[in-house]
Design a protein around this motif. Sequence first.
Motif, PDB file in Angstrom:
ATOM      1  N   ALA A 215      -7.226   4.159   1.942  1.00  0.00           N
ATOM      2  CA  ALA A 215      -7.128   2.799   1.417  1.00  0.00           C
ATOM      3  C   ALA A 215      -6.026   2.709   0.361  1.00  0.00           C
ATOM      4  CB  ALA A 215      -8.466   2.366   0.839  1.00  0.00           C
ATOM      5  N   SER A 216      -5.939   3.719  -0.515  1.00  0.00           N
ATOM      6  CA  SER A 216      -4.880   3.729  -1.526  1.00  0.00           C
ATOM      7  C   SER A 216      -3.508   3.779  -0.863  1.00  0.00           C
ATOM      8  CB  SER A 216      -5.058   4.929  -2.460  1.00  0.00           C
ATOM      9  OG  SER A 216      -6.277   4.858  -3.153  1.00  0.00           O
ATOM     10  N   LEU A 217      -3.417   4.569   0.193  1.00  0.00           N
ATOM     11  CA  LEU A 217      -2.147   4.714   0.892  1.00  0.00           C
ATOM     12  C   LEU A 217      -1.704   3.390   1.502  1.00  0.00           C
ATOM     13  CD1 LEU A 217       0.025   6.738   1.799  1.00  0.00           C
ATOM     14  CD2 LEU A 217      -1.317   7.088   3.864  1.00  0.00           C
ATOM     15  N   GLU A 218      -2.646   2.637   2.031  1.00  0.00           N
ATOM     16  CA  GLU A 218      -2.306   1.333   2.597  1.00  0.00           C
ATOM     17  C   GLU A 218      -1.688   0.427   1.529  1.00  0.00           C
ATOM     18  OE1 GLU A 218      -2.556  -0.131   5.820  1.00  0.00           O
ATOM     19  OE2 GLU A 218      -2.506   2.025   6.207  1.00  0.00           O
ATOM     20  N   HIS A 219      -2.282   0.470   0.336  1.00  0.00           N
ATOM     21  CA  HIS A 219      -1.754  -0.363  -0.749  1.00  0.00           C
ATOM     22  C   HIS A 219      -0.370   0.117  -1.161  1.00  0.00           C
ATOM     23  CE1 HIS A 219      -1.683  -2.862  -4.326  1.00  0.00           C
ATOM     24  NE2 HIS A 219      -1.371  -1.790  -5.037  1.00  0.00           N
ATOM     25  N   ILE A 220      -0.190   1.427  -1.281  1.00  0.00           N
ATOM     26  CA  ILE A 220       1.106   1.979  -1.685  1.00  0.00           C
ATOM     27  C   ILE A 220       2.173   1.614  -0.656  1.00  0.00           C
ATOM     28  CG2 ILE A 220       2.367   4.142  -2.021  1.00  0.00           C
ATOM     29  CD1 ILE A 220      -0.238   5.295  -3.202  1.00  0.00           C
ATOM     30  N   ALA A 221       1.825   1.692   0.632  1.00  0.00           N
ATOM     31  CA  ALA A 221       2.790   1.342   1.678  1.00  0.00           C
ATOM     32  C   ALA A 221       3.166  -0.132   1.599  1.00  0.00           C
ATOM     33  CB  ALA A 221       2.206   1.667   3.054  1.00  0.00           C
ATOM     34  N   THR A 222       2.189  -0.983   1.322  1.00  0.00           N
ATOM     35  CA  THR A 222       2.460  -2.417   1.217  1.00  0.00           C
ATOM     36  C   THR A 222       3.410  -2.712   0.057  1.00  0.00           C
ATOM     37  OG1 THR A 222       0.313  -2.969   2.183  1.00  0.00           O
ATOM     38  CG2 THR A 222       1.396  -4.675   0.867  1.00  0.00           C
ATOM     39  N   VAL A 223       3.169  -2.047  -1.080  1.00  0.00           N
ATOM     40  CA  VAL A 223       4.050  -2.243  -2.239  1.00  0.00           C
ATOM     41  C   VAL A 223       5.459  -1.745  -1.921  1.00  0.00           C
ATOM     42  CG1 VAL A 223       4.453  -1.544  -4.634  1.00  0.00           C
ATOM     43  CG2 VAL A 223       2.148  -2.144  -3.885  1.00  0.00           C
TER      44      VAL A 223
END
Length: 872
Positions: A215-223
């Motif tokens: 889930a954290s990775l998804e956010h980092i990728a979006t940013v």
Amino acid sequence: MIPPHPAGIPLPRVLVAAPASGHGKTTIAVGIMAALARRGLAVAPAKVGPDYIDPGYHALATGRPSRTLDPHLVGEGRVAPLLARGATHPDRADIAVIEGVMGLLDGRLGTDGFASSAHVATLTRTPVVLVVDISSTSRTVAATVHGLATIDPRLEVVGVVLNKAGTPRHGDEARRAVEAVGVPVRGVLPRDAAMHVPSRHLGLVPAAERSSAAASLEHIATVAEEHIDLDALLCAAGTAPDLEEEPWSPELVVPSQVVAGGTRPVVAVGGGRAFTFRYPETVELLEAAGAHVVDFDPARDESLPEGTCGLYLGGGFPEVHARSLATNHPLVEQIRSAVAAGMPTVAECAGMLYLGQALDGHPMVGAVPTRAAMGRRLTLGYREAVSVTDSVLGPAGTRVTGHEFHRTQATPGAGTSAAWSLDGREEGFALDPAGTGSATLVASYLHTHWAGSPDLAASFVAAAQDWNARRGGAESASHERGSGGMHLAGRRGAGGSAPTQGLSLRSPKGRPCRSTTSGPPAEPPPHSDPLRHHGDVELADDLIDLAVNVRLTQPPAWLASALADELASVATYPDATRARDAIAARHGLAREQVLPTSGGAEAFTLLARAMAPRDAVVVHPQFTEPEAALVAAGHDVRRVLLRGEDDFTLTDAAVEEIGDADLVVIGNPTNPTGALHPADALRSLVRAGRVLLVDEAFMDAVPGEVESLLPGDLAGVIVVRSLTKTWAVAGIRAGYVAGDRDLVAALATQQPHWSVGSLALRVMTETVAPHALGEAARAADELARWRAHLTAGLAGLDVPTSGTHAPFVLARVGPGVREELRAAGWAVRRGDTFPGLDPSWVRIAVRDPHTIDGLLRELGRILPRRERTRSA
């Protein structure tokens, strides 16, 4: 030197570096990898330096193993071939993203930058993208970038990513300054607490240990997609020349140790959350040497893989998972016996700690005469090592390069032989427990990259093959043929007979032998008032905590930082105004409808003091604190009991039994049953002259907070919320009530001045921020998956459960099982102190699947044994 590839390998690539550690290069590098992978590109990840942790995030982002490029560990000539291996195996990659180490020019001390990011960029002819933290600077960053871009003419700096801009204006100021010195800015990222990856004593928490990592990775990728010019980055990566080196091949550097048509020896390789440190080349070399490599999890699996005749245990964090490892008694006994019988075993760092006698007081395997404990000093550095004695890794005098990275200190036993000489200092253990004439167990703190010393793999597989033959298993040891030469007990539910030739793994009565001589943990003293019994009473130092519902072991870094900042203001009396307004805004309420409290417990006490009910009803089973507060204030309490056969739901019969009570207390979702009552059903309880108190202490663990009474018509309603469970601040006591203005005002009149401290108020303001609410939502989704894993496992054991919406599960395991779990090292919350439940019920806090599997493993041993006892 490996000869050049005649045609070369086209490989767009960049190396992400920084002026120093702490600028965010791991987060940015992983974000770039994940964002490019989202585009459908095959991304080959790599890492400079001996690190194991960052490559775990690389693999999560790209779906490919990350290659460690370290000239010290593997030699300069193998760096580019290893990069080429990653770019062509298992298939051809579209781009390679290499994460640097420390500062761009920082390498092995005393070597003028050997093994630095700059060194690797030069060896692989890779363009460099700098990541620079600008949180404490603006225009001055241009000088830093200019210096790094011009200090070494062999380097090509093709761009900069500016990290942690405070405002758009701040970022623009730094961008203009950097571009003025001729270096293009590829992106400007704002400060974002959710971009943080948690750390502990050896750096980042490994991705394999964080079920929230995806889930954290998804956010980092979006940013990254939003703030980095990925197209420009791809163009810059495309300027890299073709790789001229032939890809590294394990089959070319190590010959097979198995004759044609012969049996491949099974080598068990430790994995799971406790053993996350392993270079992919280790397994590739073992397989090239002829082994059949099978992963197993020492914390979960009850036996070694079938036919095991060699054991490799790499690095990781056994100190974090010591309790789960220690309570897996069948595997502990099995490994101890196998090692004693001379099975070839290599244990690096974490593996050595696991094979030792004790780790931070927890009994371990006991195959190595050492006790270890966490210390304050970090041991970190490259090592040149020479083997002291003949062993499964080769003859005495074998030279390897490696590194140490640990905070534990191991005390060696007397009269043992060391494994390595490290610059004249002897380290580790080389043991021959079966008297074969050569050390069959090599255990030490030294991490080695076997690509730099491939003969280690050949020697180890040859030893495993020889041991298998000596054990008489040449005909039957093949894992592929389906029977084990070393016949081991099967995995959970698979049965299996005891091993032959003296490897006794079970006690005469058939119960797993315990690896500790200390007795079971003492039973908590009985409380004179069951209403005052709480889950923390169930705990002890040597128990795995499934009794307390606090989600994390410590607050998130952003919250901890805010609390540390608040300490500067604790000389003044607390002012709840800001927290009250923040909570009201979060729920769309007026300030007068909200009252911060010192946790939920104070809210119940205020209610008991403010009211004089003639007929107070508490709907049970339910958290006992409200009833305890009402009784303490001198009120009579009538109980309405919901039934297990109704899954503890609010039935028409229960509503009828409530009657005309003027105070009704109910939980939603209810502790301990986990029942989530429909909001409409609760609102139907509201009537003139009645106060309805709904305890929503765990509502933020429900995805979407469905069925909450906030916001909405709150006439006659008081809702109690707690922040301590989700944000791991139980010691601060942060909560609030929200509801009917007049009722909130009445509670406020009973509240002493400054009963809610400054730290609790800061928790309230911080946790209603958008990023915090987003994190809580992601945690609720993750919790739902974990809970499903737990309930499915309990169903597989025929254990009835209740509750599908809370961070805990009520399970009917049977009387006495809680005590047996306690004796085996597991703490769960007893159920019989909740009105309406008997000793057959326990409440199990939802934890990560890794921990839950350990509990299920233990229940899988306890429940059949109890059934056999009852049948007899």
